[in-house]
Design a protein around this motif. Structure first.
Motif, PDB file in Angstrom:
ATOM      1  N   ASP A   1      16.647   5.805   0.449  1.00  0.00           N
ATOM      2  CA  ASP A   1      17.578   6.156  -0.631  1.00  0.00           C
ATOM      3  C   ASP A   1      18.357   7.422  -0.281  1.00  0.00           C
ATOM      4  OD1 ASP A   1      16.577   4.055  -1.778  1.00  0.00           O
ATOM      5  OD2 ASP A   1      15.330   5.044  -3.277  1.00  0.00           O
ATOM      6  N   ARG A   2      17.773   8.266   0.573  1.00  0.00           N
ATOM      7  CA  ARG A   2      18.489   9.534   0.864  1.00  0.00           C
ATOM      8  C   ARG A   2      19.437   9.371   2.044  1.00  0.00           C
ATOM      9  NH1 ARG A   2      14.042  12.920   0.846  1.00  0.00           N
ATOM     10  NH2 ARG A   2      13.244  13.082  -1.279  1.00  0.00           N
TER      11      ARG A   2
ATOM     12  N   LEU B   1      13.103  -5.608   0.783  1.00  0.00           N
ATOM     13  CA  LEU B   1      14.055  -5.221  -0.266  1.00  0.00           C
ATOM     14  C   LEU B   1      13.545  -4.023  -1.047  1.00  0.00           C
ATOM     15  CD1 LEU B   1      15.207  -8.686  -1.640  1.00  0.00           C
ATOM     16  CD2 LEU B   1      16.412  -7.115  -0.122  1.00  0.00           C
ATOM     17  N   THR B   2      12.239  -3.939  -1.285  1.00  0.00           N
ATOM     18  CA  THR B   2      11.812  -2.929  -2.261  1.00  0.00           C
ATOM     19  C   THR B   2      11.275  -1.660  -1.607  1.00  0.00           C
ATOM     20  OG1 THR B   2       9.659  -3.935  -2.184  1.00  0.00           O
ATOM     21  CG2 THR B   2      11.102  -4.643  -3.959  1.00  0.00           C
ATOM     22  N   ARG B   3      10.788  -1.737  -0.368  1.00  0.00           N
ATOM     23  CA  ARG B   3      10.109  -0.536   0.129  1.00  0.00           C
ATOM     24  C   ARG B   3      11.107   0.571   0.417  1.00  0.00           C
ATOM     25  NH1 ARG B   3       4.447  -0.314   0.318  1.00  0.00           N
ATOM     26  NH2 ARG B   3       4.763   1.745   1.164  1.00  0.00           N
ATOM     27  N   ARG B   4      10.635   1.781   0.332  1.00  0.00           N
ATOM     28  CA  ARG B   4      11.520   2.950   0.470  1.00  0.00           C
ATOM     29  C   ARG B   4      11.498   3.453   1.917  1.00  0.00           C
ATOM     30  NH1 ARG B   4      13.098   6.982  -3.161  1.00  0.00           N
ATOM     31  NH2 ARG B   4      12.114   5.916  -4.892  1.00  0.00           N
ATOM     32  N   ASN B   5      10.365   3.264   2.606  1.00  0.00           N
ATOM     33  CA  ASN B   5      10.210   3.850   3.953  1.00  0.00           C
ATOM     34  C   ASN B   5      10.855   2.913   4.981  1.00  0.00           C
ATOM     35  OD1 ASN B   5       9.353   4.808   6.366  1.00  0.00           O
ATOM     36  ND2 ASN B   5       7.289   5.313   5.671  1.00  0.00           N
TER      37      ASN B   5
ATOM     38  N   ASN C   1      13.323   8.246   4.151  1.00  0.00           N
ATOM     39  CA  ASN C   1      13.493   7.671   2.817  1.00  0.00           C
ATOM     40  C   ASN C   1      14.887   7.067   2.741  1.00  0.00           C
ATOM     41  OD1 ASN C   1      13.961   7.179   0.200  1.00  0.00           O
ATOM     42  ND2 ASN C   1      13.050   9.077  -0.558  1.00  0.00           N
TER      43      ASN C   1
ATOM     44  N   TRP D   1      -6.982   8.698  14.094  1.00  0.00           N
ATOM     45  CA  TRP D   1      -6.169   9.083  12.939  1.00  0.00           C
ATOM     46  C   TRP D   1      -7.034   9.294  11.713  1.00  0.00           C
ATOM     47  CZ3 TRP D   1      -5.314   6.301   8.346  1.00  0.00           C
ATOM     48  CH2 TRP D   1      -4.388   6.899   7.497  1.00  0.00           C
TER      49      TRP D   1
ATOM     50  N   GLU E   1       5.325  10.697  -1.649  1.00  0.00           N
ATOM     51  CA  GLU E   1       5.385   9.352  -1.040  1.00  0.00           C
ATOM     52  C   GLU E   1       5.512   8.320  -2.158  1.00  0.00           C
ATOM     53  OE1 GLU E   1       5.201   7.119   2.406  1.00  0.00           O
ATOM     54  OE2 GLU E   1       4.095   8.992   2.566  1.00  0.00           O
ATOM     55  N   GLU E   2       6.726   8.206  -2.771  1.00  0.00           N
ATOM     56  CA  GLU E   2       6.772   7.092  -3.751  1.00  0.00           C
ATOM     57  C   GLU E   2       7.016   5.811  -2.959  1.00  0.00           C
ATOM     58  OE1 GLU E   2       9.944   8.385  -3.418  1.00  0.00           O
ATOM     59  OE2 GLU E   2       9.638  10.385  -4.212  1.00  0.00           O
ATOM     60  N   ARG E   3       6.472   4.759  -3.465  1.00  0.00           N
ATOM     61  CA  ARG E   3       6.470   3.534  -2.669  1.00  0.00           C
ATOM     62  C   ARG E   3       7.760   2.768  -2.797  1.00  0.00           C
ATOM     63  NH1 ARG E   3       0.756   1.047  -4.238  1.00  0.00           N
ATOM     64  NH2 ARG E   3       1.604   1.447  -6.275  1.00  0.00           N
ATOM     65  N   PHE E   4       8.166   2.527  -4.007  1.00  0.00           N
ATOM     66  CA  PHE E   4       9.254   1.543  -4.132  1.00  0.00           C
ATOM     67  C   PHE E   4      10.552   2.268  -4.465  1.00  0.00           C
ATOM     68  CE2 PHE E   4       6.485  -1.794  -3.449  1.00  0.00           C
ATOM     69  CZ  PHE E   4       5.336  -1.630  -4.197  1.00  0.00           C
ATOM     70  N   SER E   5      11.630   1.706  -3.949  1.00  0.00           N
ATOM     71  CA  SER E   5      12.932   2.353  -4.226  1.00  0.00           C
ATOM     72  C   SER E   5      13.293   2.084  -5.676  1.00  0.00           C
ATOM     73  CB  SER E   5      13.988   1.731  -3.302  1.00  0.00           C
ATOM     74  OG  SER E   5      14.102   0.360  -3.662  1.00  0.00           O
ATOM     75  N   ARG E   6      14.437   2.654  -6.075  1.00  0.00           N
ATOM     76  CA  ARG E   6      14.726   2.602  -7.525  1.00  0.00           C
ATOM     77  C   ARG E   6      14.895   1.169  -7.975  1.00  0.00           C
ATOM     78  NH1 ARG E   6      17.817   6.327  -5.926  1.00  0.00           N
ATOM     79  NH2 ARG E   6      19.691   5.005  -6.033  1.00  0.00           N
TER      80      ARG E   6
ATOM     81  N   LEU F   1       0.850  -1.211   0.000  1.00  0.00           N
ATOM     82  CA  LEU F   1       0.000   0.000   0.000  1.00  0.00           C
ATOM     83  C   LEU F   1       0.874   1.245   0.000  1.00  0.00           C
ATOM     84  CD1 LEU F   1      -2.844  -0.903   2.495  1.00  0.00           C
ATOM     85  CD2 LEU F   1      -2.925  -0.761   0.004  1.00  0.00           C
ATOM     86  N   ARG F   2       0.310   2.334  -0.433  1.00  0.00           N
ATOM     87  CA  ARG F   2       1.073   3.585  -0.533  1.00  0.00           C
ATOM     88  C   ARG F   2       1.176   4.228   0.849  1.00  0.00           C
ATOM     89  NH1 ARG F   2       2.269   6.837  -4.427  1.00  0.00           N
ATOM     90  NH2 ARG F   2       1.185   5.575  -5.963  1.00  0.00           N
ATOM     91  N   ASN F   3       0.044   4.292   1.564  1.00  0.00           N
ATOM     92  CA  ASN F   3       0.044   5.052   2.828  1.00  0.00           C
ATOM     93  C   ASN F   3       0.568   4.147   3.939  1.00  0.00           C
ATOM     94  OD1 ASN F   3      -0.649   6.178   5.254  1.00  0.00           O
ATOM     95  ND2 ASN F   3      -2.414   7.244   4.399  1.00  0.00           N
TER      96      ASN F   3
ATOM     97  N   LEU G   1       8.643   0.583   7.030  1.00  0.00           N
ATOM     98  CA  LEU G   1       8.030  -0.561   6.329  1.00  0.00           C
ATOM     99  C   LEU G   1       9.062  -1.648   6.076  1.00  0.00           C
ATOM    100  CD1 LEU G   1       5.627   1.356   3.995  1.00  0.00           C
ATOM    101  CD2 LEU G   1       5.127   0.028   6.030  1.00  0.00           C
TER     102      LEU G   1
ATOM    103  N   GLU H   1       7.565  15.637   1.636  1.00  0.00           N
ATOM    104  CA  GLU H   1       8.134  14.871   0.505  1.00  0.00           C
ATOM    105  C   GLU H   1       7.053  14.005  -0.143  1.00  0.00           C
ATOM    106  OE1 GLU H   1      10.622  12.627   3.424  1.00  0.00           O
ATOM    107  OE2 GLU H   1       9.907  10.913   2.265  1.00  0.00           O
TER     108      GLU H   1
END
Lengths: 222, 177, 404, 103
Positions: free
Chosen positions: D96-97, D23-27, D94, C161, B82-87, B23-25, D30, B80
């Motif tokens: 990546d940063r 592996l894939t999430r940025r936060n 994040n 929330w 909220e993109e979900r997946f890293s590169r 999910l995004r959020n 998570l 910022e």
């Protein structure tokens, strides 16, 4: 001992709780619609217009001087002067309000109109049970709804009413004495005044109004 | 044999976890995660480990989920995007799929020899007393170590996360710098 | 029911087991295949009816009780002596428009009360209401109760929330902080009863308290650690259900209504229902752990059916909560947290130690010595801790450091 | 399909989902949740092997899971504390940063 503050509090509320079933005088609530708290004399709610005698229209003390309209902070009084004159409480020919509205949804019952009124024409009412089914016109009281008799005034504010009546009676006596002391001057002034008003009067109705005003004045003076 | 309840519970667990990861959020992710944990706790109860299932609900749904949500609240930076997946998200998925395939291959190979076991071992009824007794007889040392570890983690987490501003010893150092 | 009627023996035994016999009579009628499902439904439905009814009665009891404590009547307009007031409230809640804020997160906003009420009802499945009248006799019953109780915090967060308003988030954060910091003492206050009964199952705990010496029952309350445990349990239960001195999260005077501010209509009523159900559940657990569940307080009174005793004790505890609500002022947030971590938690830990001590000291003739030792071991630290709680340090001059 | 095999497959799937998330999430939070999932998948294995294993009365599987849950809870607490401090320093979660090691 720790916690004795809490215990004291608990015993106090327990005494209230069980005491209320034992002695009824602990319960101070007044069941409003059925029982009512006796009215305190100085209480006030919305203004009303006082009139003397029986006829509310003729006996109304208000002379439409519009001081109260100007003084009213929330600007909830709206007055339209009448064209002709009628004798006021003291007997002098004065204008009267053809239209006198108070928007009691705006009025904040601050009693400034009562204080500034030179003719004791507007006083504060104590009636607070004013439910209406219509939000706008229901709460805009016109002249007829506002007018209440002087003895109603005596009923709600007895001391104040009697003081006002005493002042009025004294004033009437003063004008009567003045009218009696200078009847010849008044008669002379009245004659030239009458033709002058006839000449300047534009609308068709001045003749009867002018004619009617001097007569009651003499009547009162006797 | 694949009974209906097992399938439903497994589906809840896997679906909850999958949505938690996609999910995004972030807060929605944690809520989906709690659904996954509840499905997992159901699986434990289905397998007869009642005590573990209830502990799982209490520890994960009650504590870890709230902890994660508090962490998200504190680090939520509205600015910022909220993109979900890293590169490099594709390689991540490929690695995960590879791991799953190897595991599945290993499992199916291990069980190809033994036929579907018809003898349904009766669910061993585990009572809290038995767990308590074994905990304090054979596993008393790990129990003490776990107690120590939890206290250390508790105090450590607080010290790490303490804000330098309210920490009195910190302010003198910064003042002197 | 007919089987029951013609038996005619309305002895105490039958009256006590009236619901159990009724259930068996009903079950005998259902076809074999549906038996498990039917028995579950027959047990669940009365629970789902009785406790919301108790909620309705408690709202009127609470408002009239608080009124009488403050020298006023309390609601007496709707129905005789105001007894139909809950019906009026219920209808009002149903009729009110259900406003959902535009910025709200629709799904989570909808599910928060559902999860809250579900968690509240789940707690009742392990509570023994009468002799062999427990919905599910779980081996780890108390653990199940606390596991379900911890789900409630999550639903509070969801409510706070998802309404996307500052007040509701603030209220939710306060509520969760309070619930978490009082859940630890709640569990620790329950541990002594579990230790004494030697089992996590609520039915075994009630059994451990059965039996009378002379006319006095063997309730866990009548032991030094029982009194302290029950006191701590009640304090933690009040805090856990956000009531009276601990109702900071929904402090009407401060942040309007806490986490359920953006709810109206039926969802708002659901939150109230769930909160009261939570209060009943924790006090019912308190009854099971310390007040001997459904056993009669005096031996010669045990002819009265067991479930009547359970509900009288429950009503007594409800009146106690109302009494506390009518008396004590609200605690500030820091006092509330300080009280939990600096007084209740150490006392609960000490109480667990004293229960162990109680178990290994000799009972029988030397009972009074055991009492004295345990009471002393409990009383001394209690006084020392409460002295330390008193704010000794003078409040510093308030320096305003604006948003630096 | 042996029930043990089914449980193992479910836990393998859970493990894969957790790994994919990690592996894939940025936060950062998570990613931590992904690791929690992998831990839970392992717990499921323990319980499956205890339930269908040779002698379940030894309770090893159950106790190992209880200890593993306790450790996982402690790890989650400390992990989130670290994330908070990293957020305070980097002003972002994040991953990546967070690539420069300046102190």
């Amino acid at each position: 001992m720790i916690g004795n503050g809490i215990l004291k509090g608990l015993t106090e509320t327990a005494r209230n709780f069980f005491g209320s079933y034992v002695s009824k005088d602990r319960l101070t609530t007044v069941q409003y619609p059925e029982q009512k708290i006796p009215q305190i004399e100085a209480s006030r709610n919305f203004p009303f217009l006082v009139y003397d005698g029986a006829d509310w229209d003729a006996g109304m003390r208000c002379v439409a001087c519009q001081i109260c309209e100007k003084e009213c902070p929330p600007k909830c009084i709206f007055i339209e002067k009448s064209k002709d004159k009628k004798p006021d409480a003291v007997g002098k020919a004065q204008f009267y309000p053809a239209r006198f509205d108070i928007d009691i949804s705006v009025c904040m019952s601050c009693q400034i109109c009562v204080e500034v009124c030179p003719f004791d024409a507007i006083k504060m009412d104590v009636e607070f049970d004013l439910p209406t089914d219509n939000r706008f016109s229901g709460l805009l009281l016109d002249r007829h709804k506002l007018a209440k008799s002087n003895d109603y005034y005596h009923q709600i504010h007895p001391t104040e009413a009697s003081a006002v009546d005493a002042a009025l009676a004294e004033e009437r006596a003063k004008t009567a004495a003045k009218a009696a002391a200078a009847p010849p001057v008044a008669a002379a002034a009245a004659k030239p005044a009458a033709p002058a008003t006839a000449a300047t009067a534009t609308s068709a109705a001045p003749q009867p109004a002018a004619a009617s005003t001097p007569k009651p004045a003499e009547g009162d003076a006797k | 044999m694949m009974t209906a309840t097992f399938l439903i519970l497994a589906a809840i667990a896997v679906a909850g976890s999958a949505t938690a990861m996609s999910l995004r959020n972030a807060v929605h992710c944690v809520l989906a995660l709690t659904a996954g944990f509840l499905g997992l706790a159901g699986l434990y109860l289905y397998l007869g480990a009642q005590f573990v299932g209830l502990t799982q609900v209490m520890v994960y749904v009650g504590a870890v989920a709230i902890l994660a949500v508090f962490a998200i609240m504190m680090t939520h930076h509205p600015g910022e995007p909220e993109e979900r997946f890293s590169r490099l998200w594709l390689s991540g998925f490929i690695i995960a799929a590879a791991v799953f395939l190897t595991l599945a291959r290993a499992i199916t190979l291990a069980f190809v020899a033994s036929p579907a076991s018809t003898t349904q071992a009766a669910a061993p009824s585990v009572t809290a007393q038995q767990i308590g007794d074994t905990l304090l007889s054979r596993y008393v040392l790990p129990l003490e170590i776990i107690g120590l570890l939890l206290t250390a983690a508790l105090i450590g987490a607080v010290i790490i996360a303490m804000d330098p501003k309210d920490d009195p010893s910190h302010t003198e150092e910064e003042a002197t710098q | 029911m007919i089987a029951l009627m013609n038996s005619g023996a309305f002895s105490a035994e039958n009256l006590d087991q009236i619901f159990v016999l009724a259930k068996h009579a009903l079950l005998a009628r259902t076809p074999g295949m549906l038996q498990p499902l039917a028995s579950a439904i027959i047990s669940i439905v009365p629970l789902m009816i009785v406790f919301p009814l108790l909620f309705a009665i408690t709202t009127i009891l609470e408002r009239k009780g608080l009124g009488r404590m403050q020298n006023r009547y309390g609601p007496n307009r709707v129905g005789p002596f105001g007894l139909l007031q809950p019906a009026a409230d219920g209808i009002k809640a149903l009729i009110k428009e259900d406003v959902v804020p535009a910025a709200a997160d629709q799904l989570v906003h909808f599910f928060a009360p559902v999860v809250f009420v579900a968690a509240a009802f789940l707690g009742y499945s392990v509570l023994p209401i009468g002799r062999n009248m427990v919905l599910v006799n779980l081996n780890a019953g108390v653990l199940f109760f606390f596991a379900v109780g911890s789900v409630v915090e999550l639903s509070v967060f969801m409510a706070g929330w998802s309404s996307r308003s500052k007040y509701s988030l603030l209220g939710a954060m306060r509520a969760i902080a309070q619930m978490i910091s009082y859940e630890v003492p709640l569990v620790l206050a329950a541990v002594p009863a579990i230790m004494a009964a030697g089992s996590l199952s609520t039915v075994d705990i009630v059994e451990a308290q059965a039996g009378y010496t002379g006319i006095f029952p063997h309730w866990f309350l009548f032991t030094p650690w029982g009194i302290v445990g029950f006191g701590l349990f009640l304090i933690a239960a009040t805090a856990e259900s956000n009531r009276s001195p601990f109702d900071l999260p929904e402090g009407e005077s401060e942040i309007i209504a806490g986490y359920f501010i953006e709810y109206s209509g039926f969802k708002f009523a659901l939150f109230f229902l769930a909160e009261y159900l939570g209060m009943f559940a924790t006090s019912a657990l308190g009854i099971t752990l310390f007040l001997g569940g459904w056993s009669a307080p005096l031996s010669f009174l045990s002819f009265i059916p067991s479930w009547i005793w359970f509900f009288t004790k429950l009503l007594a505890l409800i009146f106690f909560f109302i009494w506390i609500r009518g008396t004590l002022p609200r605690l500030r947030m820091d006092q509330l947290m300080g009280f939990a971590w600096k007084f209740i938690l150490p006392m609960a830990l000490l109480n667990v130690f004293v229960t162990g001590l109680w178990r290994f000291l000799p009972a029988g003739p030397l009972n009074s010595i055991r009492w004295a030792v345990c009471a002393a071991v409990l009383a001394a630290p209690c006084i020392v801790l409460s002295q330390s709680l008193k704010q000794k340090k003078k409040l510093l001059l308030r320096t305003y450091h604006f948003a630096e | 399909m042996n029930p043990l095999e089914a449980c193992l497959l479910v836990s393998a799937l859970l493990f894969a989902v957790g790994l994919a998330g990690a592996l894939t999430r940025r936060n950062a939070i998570l990613v931590l949740i992904g690791i929690e999932l992998m831990l839970n998948a392992a717990n499921l294995n323990f319980i499956a092997f205890w339930r269908y294993g040779p002698h379940p009365e030894a309770l090893t599987g159950v106790l190992f899971t209880i200890f593993s849950i306790a450790v996982a809870a402690a790890e989650a607490a400390v992990g989130l504390a670290l994330i908070l401090v990293a957020y305070r320093h980097f002003r972002t979660t994040n991953l990546d940063r967070m690539n420069h090691l300046k102190g």
